[in-house]
Design a protein around this motif. Structure first.
Motif, PDB file in Angstrom:
ATOM      1  N   UNK A  10     -58.013 -39.219  49.514  1.00 50.57           N
ATOM      2  CA  UNK A  10     -59.398 -39.711  49.518  1.00 50.57           C
ATOM      3  C   UNK A  10     -59.482 -41.140  48.994  1.00 50.57           C
ATOM      4  N   UNK A  11     -58.507 -41.506  48.145  1.00 46.61           N
ATOM      5  CA  UNK A  11     -58.484 -42.865  47.606  1.00 46.61           C
ATOM      6  C   UNK A  11     -57.651 -43.792  48.485  1.00 46.61           C
ATOM      7  N   UNK A  26     -61.478 -41.736  38.076  1.00 48.24           N
ATOM      8  CA  UNK A  26     -62.616 -41.188  37.329  1.00 48.24           C
ATOM      9  C   UNK A  26     -62.364 -39.736  36.956  1.00 48.24           C
ATOM     10  N   UNK A  60     -67.755 -32.840  33.723  1.00 47.07           N
ATOM     11  CA  UNK A  60     -67.725 -31.568  34.435  1.00 47.07           C
ATOM     12  C   UNK A  60     -66.594 -31.660  35.440  1.00 47.07           C
ATOM     13  N   UNK A  61     -65.473 -31.072  35.128  1.00 40.25           N
ATOM     14  CA  UNK A  61     -64.342 -31.241  36.021  1.00 40.25           C
ATOM     15  C   UNK A  61     -63.613 -29.931  36.198  1.00 40.25           C
ATOM     16  N   UNK A  62     -62.915 -29.837  37.306  1.00 40.47           N
ATOM     17  CA  UNK A  62     -62.133 -28.640  37.571  1.00 40.47           C
ATOM     18  C   UNK A  62     -61.206 -28.936  38.718  1.00 40.47           C
ATOM     19  N   UNK A  79     -66.642 -39.213  43.487  1.00 39.26           N
ATOM     20  CA  UNK A  79     -66.313 -40.519  42.947  1.00 39.26           C
ATOM     21  C   UNK A  79     -65.450 -41.292  43.944  1.00 39.26           C
ATOM     22  N   UNK A  83     -70.293 -45.295  38.095  1.00 42.79           N
ATOM     23  CA  UNK A  83     -69.568 -44.717  39.234  1.00 42.79           C
ATOM     24  C   UNK A  83     -70.411 -44.674  40.507  1.00 42.79           C
ATOM     25  N   UNK A 130     -72.070 -42.220  34.958  1.00 45.06           N
ATOM     26  CA  UNK A 130     -72.407 -41.867  36.338  1.00 45.06           C
ATOM     27  C   UNK A 130     -73.041 -43.046  37.077  1.00 45.06           C
ATOM     28  N   UNK A 139     -64.541 -36.935  35.390  1.00 43.48           N
ATOM     29  CA  UNK A 139     -65.880 -36.615  34.883  1.00 43.48           C
ATOM     30  C   UNK A 139     -65.835 -35.571  33.772  1.00 43.48           C
ATOM     31  N   UNK A 184     -66.049 -24.798  41.016  1.00 41.57           N
ATOM     32  CA  UNK A 184     -64.758 -25.310  40.558  1.00 41.57           C
ATOM     33  C   UNK A 184     -64.877 -26.691  39.929  1.00 41.57           C
ATOM     34  N   UNK A 185     -66.103 -27.186  39.814  1.00 42.91           N
ATOM     35  CA  UNK A 185     -66.350 -28.486  39.184  1.00 42.91           C
ATOM     36  C   UNK A 185     -65.567 -29.602  39.862  1.00 42.91           C
ATOM     37  N   UNK A 193     -72.771 -42.666  41.087  1.00 45.76           N
ATOM     38  CA  UNK A 193     -73.170 -41.302  41.418  1.00 45.76           C
ATOM     39  C   UNK A 193     -74.677 -41.148  41.248  1.00 45.76           C
ATOM     40  N   UNK A 196     -82.219 -47.544  37.422  1.00 47.69           N
ATOM     41  CA  UNK A 196     -83.546 -48.058  37.769  1.00 47.69           C
ATOM     42  C   UNK A 196     -83.506 -49.581  37.827  1.00 47.69           C
ATOM     43  N   UNK A 222     -61.034 -36.629  56.648  1.00 51.57           N
ATOM     44  CA  UNK A 222     -60.142 -36.124  55.591  1.00 51.57           C
ATOM     45  C   UNK A 222     -60.688 -34.818  55.011  1.00 51.57           C
ATOM     46  N   UNK A 246     -64.398 -47.836  45.047  1.00 50.47           N
ATOM     47  CA  UNK A 246     -63.983 -46.449  44.793  1.00 50.47           C
ATOM     48  C   UNK A 246     -62.478 -46.295  44.638  1.00 50.47           C
TER      49      UNK A 246
END
Lengths: 399, 305
Positions: free
Chosen positions: B100-101, B77, B81-83, A213, B50, B47, B79, A205-206, B52, B56, A7, B72
């Motif tokens: 992707x999902x 989700x 920090x997103x864009x 995820x 998730x 995180x 986050x 682009x974050x 990511x 510990x 993908x 997943x």
């Protein structure tokens, strides 16, 4: 996991294939390369050599014969009239100088050149024409006729007969091998740079965390590597598709015969191996930077790694069986590019090729695992470029 | 029936504990707010949930999930920090992320248009992300979070940078999703939004739990009442401060004062005590705001340190 990789590969592929910039560069790049190669030749043709003037003090009356022998329009030979005024005349006209051919020339074989400017090249030409004239004159004095003269002047001819198992160096095979090497090199560089930017863009682009995820970092990395391999492959196939007919038609080069004679299997194996090795280095390096300008020492050094192979080309051509050549064709960072070059000049023993291949595969495995770790941590670091120490620390993080 | 259970989660970076035995559970249909100042450990905890970053120690369980590990495709989700890919088209990105999902292309397209319509962004479906305003881009990110109809939604600071109108839209949609049975976890440092939206709250500072429970419980536990009055004559302040239930009177504006009650006092008894002849133009009774509680708890916690 496998489908996640595909993908990502598809997304990367489509993102570029629908991007005008990529399509334009696909067409423009070969045009630029051809232009870069053709322009100097074209300029040389257009740019006529500078006129150089020689005065000849001709006591034998052979000036006309000399002129005819030289036949270079930029070399102008003028008959000297008054030897006392000559230097003044030469300075004024910015001429090269004057050549004195005295009465004794046929016997002494000596001329004198009084120069303002040395102009070696032109003088050499004049000298070689005089050489011929001197030889011919002396033979004539010995009483030889035209036929005998021609017989005397004849040069040695060599007939080449290859033995059955001769180590032949087919020029065409060399050309094809070199072209393939260049293509592998271009592929590693252009795909590598694009991969680096793609990882960088993911951070800029974050998008990294959003994508991560859903899928594993390894899938993202592999997907990018495969996607950019396909992009580079499309690029190269497109260029070959455009250029091969031209090469066959204009240069009359037997492309297909030469291809058959080349060891394409080896070229593909090492080319692909080199790409796999360097692409994982590039993509992980991209994940450690915030932008191209912020590349630190580690990043710049890693980007230069493929260039390292070029250092070995001269030693390999000079001594393809030497220690340096052997090392270069075994060392995984240089073997992808040097094995093929070396194999053109010498028959590499099978065990050496197999060893190179095994070392390369082992390095690909090792480096891609390390790169995956750096990639994984790097993708989620924002706002800073990592240095070498930090990257080493990331390698010790557990999954 | 809890939807998400987190047990004794610990994580340290460079010998500094950033998550210190974090435990909580959120039930399906509930919205849990994760509240704490910057650097409290919210993002680290999220995180870890998730997958990511790895904890510990500790355990994270997504209940009602057949498969082990982090489901997943069942999580949406967003986050901190997103864009979005700047050069790509809105609809393309939504399809890609839905893909992707595990959502097929047609379903993804249908759902994308449904959500774009909700957010009034249909006209932007085929525009590039770089043409969107910041608020629009955030809406697209929100759509990407929910397009695969997840059972769990985890949002890290979803309201930062949103204008009030968009905030309301988000709140409305999140509430609707929770009502349909989705388990929602969201972090914020904006108390007012959490008060309105959340069923439960987890207060965190320096990686430690300060409080976990319902907001009303938090207010019962920490907050006393405050009574705000607008007086016609400020001279009456004297009389108010002399009342037995009043701890202090603070002037907080022209003609307005705030009465703080003595510990353990009932607000009704205070109301009875207010003399009838005091000229009032306004009176309001409120529990101490979550903001004040939060500042107080955080301060106490750091004083203890």
């Amino acid at each position: 996991m496998k489908s996640d990789t595909l993908k990502i590969a598809k997304w990367e592929l489509m993102r570029y294939l629908t991007n005008k910039q990529y399509l334009i560069s696909l067409v423009i790049t070969p045009v630029i390369i051809v232009a870069l190669m053709a322009i100097p030749t074209l300029l040389a043709i257009l740019d006529k050599p500078r006129e150089t003037t020689f005065y000849i003090v001709d006591e034998l009356g052979i000036l006309e014969q000399l002129r005819a022998g030289i036949a270079e329009p930029h070399i102008i030979l003028k008959e000297a009239e008054d030897i006392d005024d000559l230097p003044e005349q030469i300075y004024n006209e910015k001429a090269s100088g004057y050549i004195l051919i005295d009465r004794d020339f046929w016997h002494s074989g000596e001329i004198s050149y009084y120069y303002n400017k040395l102009n070696h090249e032109e003088l050499g030409l004049i000298r070689s024409v005089l050489n011929g004239m001197l030889g011919a004159h002396r033979m004539q004095e010995l009483g030889l006729d035209e036929e005998e003269l021609a017989f005397l002047k004849e040069e040695v001819k060599v007939t080449r007969n290859a033995l059955e198992k001769a180590e032949t160096l087919d020029k065409n095979v060399i050309v094809v091998s070199v072209v393939f090497m260049a293509l592998v090199f271009i592929m590693i560089f252009s795909a590598g740079t694009m991969l680096m930017q793609s990882a960088l863009q993911e951070r800029r682009d974050r998008m990294a965390e959003i994508v991560l995820s859903s899928i594993k970092p390894a899938s993202l990395m592999q997907g990018k590597i495969i996607g950019h391999f396909l992009l580079a492959f499309i690029q190269i196939v497109f260029w070959l598709f455009v250029s091969i007919p031209g090469v066959i038609y204009f240069l009359n080069f037997p492309v297909f015969d030469a291809l058959q004679a080349s060891r394409l299997g080896m070229v593909f194996f090492f080319g692909l191996g080199g790409y796999m090795l360097y692409s994982s280095i590039y993509v992980s390096i991209g994940a450690t930077m915030d932008d191209m300008q912020s590349a630190g020492n580690t990043q710049s050094l890693a980007m230069m790694l493929p260039m390292f192979s070029i250092l070995f080309v001269a030693p390999i051509i000079e001594n393809p069986d030497g220690l340096v050549s052997r090392f270069a064709s075994l060392f995984p960072l240089t073997s992808p590019m040097t094995v093929v070059i070396r194999s053109v000049f010498v028959k590499i023993p099978l065990w050496e090729i197999l060893l190179s291949a095994v070392l390369l595969l082992a390095s690909i495995y090792l480096i891609s695992r390390l790169a995956a770790k750096i990639f994984r941590v790097g993708m989620l670091m924002y706002g800073k470029t990592a240095n070498f120490g930090e990257m080493m620390r990331w390698l010790r993080y557990k999954d | 029936m809890p939807g998400l259970q987190v047990c004794e989660l610990c994580k340290s970076y460079a010998n500094k504990l950033v998550a210190d035995h974090i435990s909580f559970s959120v039930q399906s249909g509930e919205i849990m707010g994760f509240l704490g100042p910057n650097g409290a450990g919210k993002t680290t905890t999220i995180r870890m949930i998730m997958g990511i970053t790895a904890p510990d120690s500790g355990k994270i369980e997504f209940l009602d999930q057949k498969s082990q590990g982090i489901p997943c495709s069942a999580i949406g989700y967003l986050p901190e920090e997103r864009g979005l890919y700047k050069e790509s088209k809105v609809i393309g990105i939504l399809r890609f992320l839905a893909g992707l999902k595990g959502v097929d292309r047609n379903t993804a397209t249908q759902r994308a248009y449904k959500w774009l319509k909700k957010f009034d962004l249909t006209a932007y479906a085929n525009r590039k992300v770089e043409e969107l305003s910041k608020g629009m881009a955030q809406k697209v990110q929100f759509i990407a979070t929910v397009i695969h109809e997840p059972q769990y939604i985890i949002l890290d600071e979803p309201f930062s940078g949103l204008d009030p109108v968009s905030q309301d839209t988000f709140k409305y949609e999140l509430r609707a999703l929770a009502d349909s049975g989705v388990t929602i976890l969201l972090s914020s440092h904006q108390m007012n939004i959490l008060v309105e939206l959340c069923d439960k709250i987890f207060l965190i500072n320096h990686g430690k739990e300060l409080f976990f429970g319902r907001i009303t419980d938090l207010q019962d536990l920490y907050g006393s009442f405050a009574i705000k009055l607008k007086l016609k004559d400020m001279a009456e302040m004297q009389r108010l401060s002399a009342l037995p239930t009043v701890a202090s009177v603070v002037q907080n504006g022209q003609n307005s004062v705030e009465l703080l009650m003595k510990e353990g006092m009932n607000p009704q008894s205070l109301l009875k005590e207010i003399p009838v002849d005091i000229g009032l133009s306004e009176l309001s009774l409120a529990k101490t705001s979550l903001h004040e509680i939060f500042v107080k708890i955080a301060k106490e916690a750091s004083d203890e340190k």
